[in-house]
Each structure stands twice: as structure tokens, then as C-alpha cells.
Design an enzyme around this catalytic site. Structure first.
Site, PDB file in Angstrom:
ATOM      1  N   CYS A 168      58.405  34.583  80.553  1.00 53.21           N
ATOM      2  CA  CYS A 168      56.977  34.414  80.858  1.00 53.21           C
ATOM      3  C   CYS A 168      56.305  35.725  81.235  1.00 53.21           C
ATOM      4  CB  CYS A 168      56.779  33.350  81.925  1.00 53.21           C
ATOM      5  SG  CYS A 168      57.623  33.717  83.447  1.00 53.21           S
ATOM      6  N   ILE A 169      57.096  36.777  81.515  1.00 55.10           N
ATOM      7  CA  ILE A 169      56.462  38.078  81.772  1.00 55.10           C
ATOM      8  C   ILE A 169      57.100  39.159  80.917  1.00 55.10           C
ATOM      9  CG2 ILE A 169      55.564  37.680  84.080  1.00 55.10           C
ATOM     10  CD1 ILE A 169      58.056  39.112  85.190  1.00 55.10           C
TER      11      ILE A 169
END
Lengths: 102, 411
Positions: free
Chosen positions: A101-102
Site C-alpha cells: 500500500c506504500i
């Protein structure tokens, strides 16, 4: 950014992944594979088709999933796409690389 | 009288029981929630237990305390769902339902990798995704003399994808505070092509790894672990040696999903990503980690889903069209050590970017940037979790769908 692959102008990310799967053609896949020093065979295409199906169904890609799919075993998957099999095969398939997600 | 059954009394299930008990008429609907365990865990706390930042009592409460009166709480193992018959087999009884909500979550499956759950399990190989693993790791770290610490992700998708990174950052601080950082090497091993995988986050945050002297090993797809040599091997023959391995094993959906024929390859339930209705049956809905949605498996995601799912259950009962509204919204604090944290706010399509939150241009929290205020937010979140989130109370100023306001988004 734009890049010309197999005489077609396509939008790619900085790392060279297609931005839009709809722009993908088999010729483009073959050309990306060549850049990665991979000569595509039927075995390669079977994996690519499987990955594209998963992508269309919005399903996450995982090594376990590939193992369970029966399309190819993990050792073969590595020998077909040496280095980073998921990273390279998704680029050839014209779909986004697996991400966190990052 | 109609029956609504919720399977799983974790974060998602408990939230849904609370939301629906306020919305459904008690004369028409009976709500039952099933979970084999009586304990409700604050799972984000498992990250802090190993470092003695939290105590056991911070993360562990009686589930009953957080469920509304009038909801039947059944502590039995779920054996199988018979979707075609609207029936569930539990350990000691059958339940019939008109509406079913699957909230059975995800769990670690270390047995998927040869040598992971073997003689070194919870001796030099640990998980921190279970209460037991997290406590065992705490005891290990208290007496560890140093060596090579490897923080490892087996494969994606995992619950809370940032937790392994946070673990590496907190380990750096922990050993610094103990005055033994020079005795510990920290390596971060991932099957992805980096510890950070998105362009904005990589640009903004890669310095953290360099500053903290955390070595990144990428594209490592683990095949097996040799317990005697303490070496992990990947499918291409690469080796990573460790003295202490902290791994996130393969995450799978619950086995009841597989047994009931309702799961994908990883036992996650194929679910419509906007409505949260399952693809298999119109009267079965799924929420949280149990779904196959391309969203993060995180408590905040479940919280936002719960607000939309509650509306959709009511629409479904009234025979109306469901709202195709869930956008994959996630909002996560990321501990970076030394009393600082990051905050990210993103959805299915918008990657995390810099900005301010929740008030555009004001904050007080900053997005994708380290700050002490973010750390205070993360610490305050434990209170919010137990007192608001699981009780289904709306968190002020934070909407279920992501807002673009306050975010630096390039056109």
C-alpha cells in the site's frame, strides 16, 4: 510517460509498466520480453494469459496462487522469467506489478 | 422473526453487530454473532507488545463487553456454511439465516512454508501477528544479546501491509534505547521489488531505511527454511541467514470458507468491491480481512466498509438497489520509531500522497510525512478503537469514502 514499443506509442510508468492494459498487444508483450532477454514460447504465454485473467477479475497475484493454478510450478516459473518472475511477467502481460500500500 | 447471522466477532463482526442492532427492528430481526473465542484482541497492539510498549491488558478484552445487548453471542467453532440452504453448521447446533455476514478474517499459515513452523518456531523464528507469537517474541527480545535480525514478508496479500516495516523501525529504536544497536544488524526481506513499492512513498520515505541502517533485500520468494543452519532459501536459490527471524507467514482466509466452497485460492471470499455483497449469493455479504477486495486488510478499511455495508443491508432488506460506493478507503498510522509516525490516507485508485488530515490545509496530522503528532494519533487510536470504532460510532470528520481535499495530487 510515453514510449514506443512494437511501433505503437503507449503510456508507461517510470519502471516501464503499461499504464493502461487496453493498450496491450501480443507484439508489445513480445517486445518487452526481448528487452528482458526473454524469448517468448507457448509456456510463457500460458502464464501471461493466466495473469491477465487474474487482473481482469481484480484478483491479487501471489506465488501461492500460481502454484495452485496448475499452469506452471514455481521452479518453472522462475526458469521462464529469471530474476523476479512476478515483476517481469506482469510487465510483459501489460498489468501492474504486485504492490504494497506504500 | 427473521435471522441475521454474523460469523466472526473480531473488529468487523463486532462493528456490524453494533451498527445493525441500532438499525434493525428488534421485533422483526434476531441478530446472532458467532466466534469460537471469547477474547477480543486489539490487533494493532501486537506490534507494540514485543517492544514492551504495550502490556497484555492493552490488547486483550472480553468480547462480550463490546457487543450490544439483545445480540446473541455464540462461542462455538463454525464448521460449515451451506449457502444453498441458508444454513450454518456449528460445533453443537445449526443456525438458519435470512442474511449472512462473513467476517471471519485472515490468519497466518506458517505451515505453508517448509521449515517455518518447525523446531525453531517461537525459539528463533517468530510471528507477531498472533497474541501468542507477539508475547513469545517479547520474551525473546528481552534477553537477546544481538546478532542478525531479519524482518520478513512471506508473500502478499497480508493483513496490515505496513506492519513489517513498522516492526523494523521500532526494532531500530528499541535496540538504540537498550544501548545495543551496534550489536544488531537489521535486514528487511520482501517478495516485492522494494520495502516501498509506490512512487510517491518511495520518494518521500526511502531515507528512513538509510537513516536507520536497515538493509533491504527484494524479490525474495521464500521456498524453505533450514532450521539447523538458520538460513532461508528462495526459489532461485538465494540465501538469507538469520539469528532471529521475525516473519509474516502466508495469510489465508479461514478454513471454514474453503470447506464451504466460498473462497478463492487463498480462502478469501470473492466479494463485489463497491457493495460488499458476495459474488456467490445475494443474501451473503462479506467484510474486512475475509474478503478478496483489492483494498488493504486493515481495521480502518473494515470501519469504512461497515458504514457502507450497514446501509446496503438496509437497502437489501427493503428490496432496493445496493449502493456501489465503497472506494477502498484506508487510513493508517505507520510508526517510524523515536516517538514519530506517518499517516497515509488512500483508496483503490489513489496512492498515498503528502497533505494534511483531517482538515484540509490545517491538519493537525500530516500525510506521508513523519511527525510527533502522528505518533500521538496512533497512540490515541487505541482509545478510539475500544470506545468508538468497535462500537460502531462514527469518527468525526473522517468520511467512509476518501476525500481528495488536503491532498497534494498532481493533475
Amino acid at each position: 510517460m510515453q514510449k514506443i514499443i512494437a511501433n505503437t506509442t503507449v503510456e508507461v510508468t517510470e519502471q516501464g509498466y503499461l499504464e493502461d492494459f487496453n493498450q496491450w498487444t501480443k507484439e508489445i508483450g513480445t517486445e518487452i520480453a526481448k528487452e528482458k532477454e526473454i524469448e517468448m514460447t507457448d509456456e510463457h504465454w500460458k502464464v501471461i494469459t493466466y495473469l491477465q485473467e487474474k487482473h481482469k477479475n481484480e484478483e491479487a497475484l501471489s506465488v501461492r496462487g500460481i502454484k495452485k493454478s496448475g499452469v506452471v510450478n514455481i521452479k518453472e516459473f522462475y526458469s521462464l522469467f529469471p530474476g523476479g518472475p512476478l515483476k517481469i511477467s506482469t510487465m510483459i502481460a501489460g498489468i501492474p506489478k504486485p504492490k504494497s500500500c506504500i | 422473526m427473521k435471522n441475521l447471522v454474523i460469523l466472526g466477532a473480531g473488529t468487523s463482526g463486532t462493528m456490524m453487530a453494533n451498527h445493525l442492532s441500532h438499525k434493525l427492528s428488534k421485533d422483526d430481526w434476531k441478530i446472532t454473532i458467532v466466534d469460537q473465542y471469547k477474547t477480543h484482541y486489539y490487533q494493532p497492539g501486537f506490534l507494540f507488545l514485543p517492544f514492551d510498549i504495550y502490556k497484555k491488558k492493552d490488547v486483550k478484552k472480553k468480547g462480550e463487553k463490546y457487543l450490544p445487548k439483545g445480540v446473541r453471542y455464540v462461542n462455538q467453532k463454525i464448521d460449515q456454511i451451506f449457502a444453498e440452504e441458508n444454513k450454518i453448521k456449528l460445533e453443537h447446533e445449526y443456525l438458519e439465516y435470512d442474511i449472512l455476514i462473513i467476517a471471519t478474517g485472515t490468519k497466518i499459515a506458517p505451515e505453508e512454508i517448509e521449515g517455518m513452523k518447525d523446531k525453531e518456531w517461537h525459539k528463533s523464528i517468530f510471528d507477531f501477528y498472533t497474541y501468542e507469537g507477539s508475547v513469545a517474541l517479547r520474551d525473546k527480545l528481552r534477553n537477546w544479546q544481538g546478532g542478525k535480525l531479519v524482518v520478513h514478508i512471506t508473500e502478499m496479500p497480508i493483513k496490515c501491509p505496513v506492519a513489517p516495516l513498522e516492526f523494523a523501525f521500532l526494532a531500530d529504536s528499541y535496540f538504540k534505547n537498550k544501548g545495543m544497536r551496534d550489536k544488531v544488524e537489521i535486514e528487511f526481506v520482501t517478495p516485492l521489488d522494494g520495502a516501498f513499492t509506490k512512487p510517491k512513498a518511495t520518494a518521500a520515505l526511502h531515507y528512513l531505511l538509510e537513516d536507520k541502517h536497515i538493509k533491504e533485500i527484494t524479490d525474495f520468494n521464500i521456498e524453505r527454511i533450514d532450521n539447523n543452519k538458520k538460513i532461508m532459501y528462495d526459489y532461485s536459490g538465494k540465501e538469507v541467514k538469520f539469528d532471529l527471524l521475525v516473519t509474516v507467514p502466508t495469510n489465508l482466509g479461514d478454513e471454514v470458507i474453503e470447506k464451504s466452497g466460498l473462497g478463492d485460492d487463498m480462502n478469501f471470499v470473492p466479494t463485489h468491491k463497491g457493495t460488499l455483497q458476495t459474488k456467490a449469493n445475494k443474501n451473503i455479504f462479506a467484510i474486512g480481512d475475509a474478503t478478496n477486495l483489492p483494498a488493504s486488510k486493515a481495521g480502518s478499511v473494515a470501519h469504512f466498509e461497515a458504514e457502507i455495508l450497514t446501509e446496503n443491508i438496509l437497502l437489501y432488506i427493503n428490496g432496493k438497489e445496493l449502493k456501489d460506493e465503497f472506494d477502498g478507503h484506508a487510513n493508517c498510522f505507520i510508526e517510524t520509531g523515536n516517538g514519530k509516525a506517518l499517516l497515509i490516507d488512500f483508496n483503490y485508485t489513489q496512492e498515498p500522497v503528502e497533505g494534511t488530515f483531517p482538515f484540509p490545509g490545517v491538519g493537525p496530522l500530516s500525510l506521508l510525512k513523519e511527525s510527533r503528532m502522528n505518533h500521538m494519533g496512533k497512540m490515541a487510536f487505541k482509545w478510539i478503537y475500544w470506545n468508538m470504532l468497535v462500537k460502531g460510532i462514527h469518527i468525526p470528520f473522517v468520511s467512509a469514502t476518501m476525500t481528495k481535499k488536503g491532498k497534494k495530487i498532481e493533475a
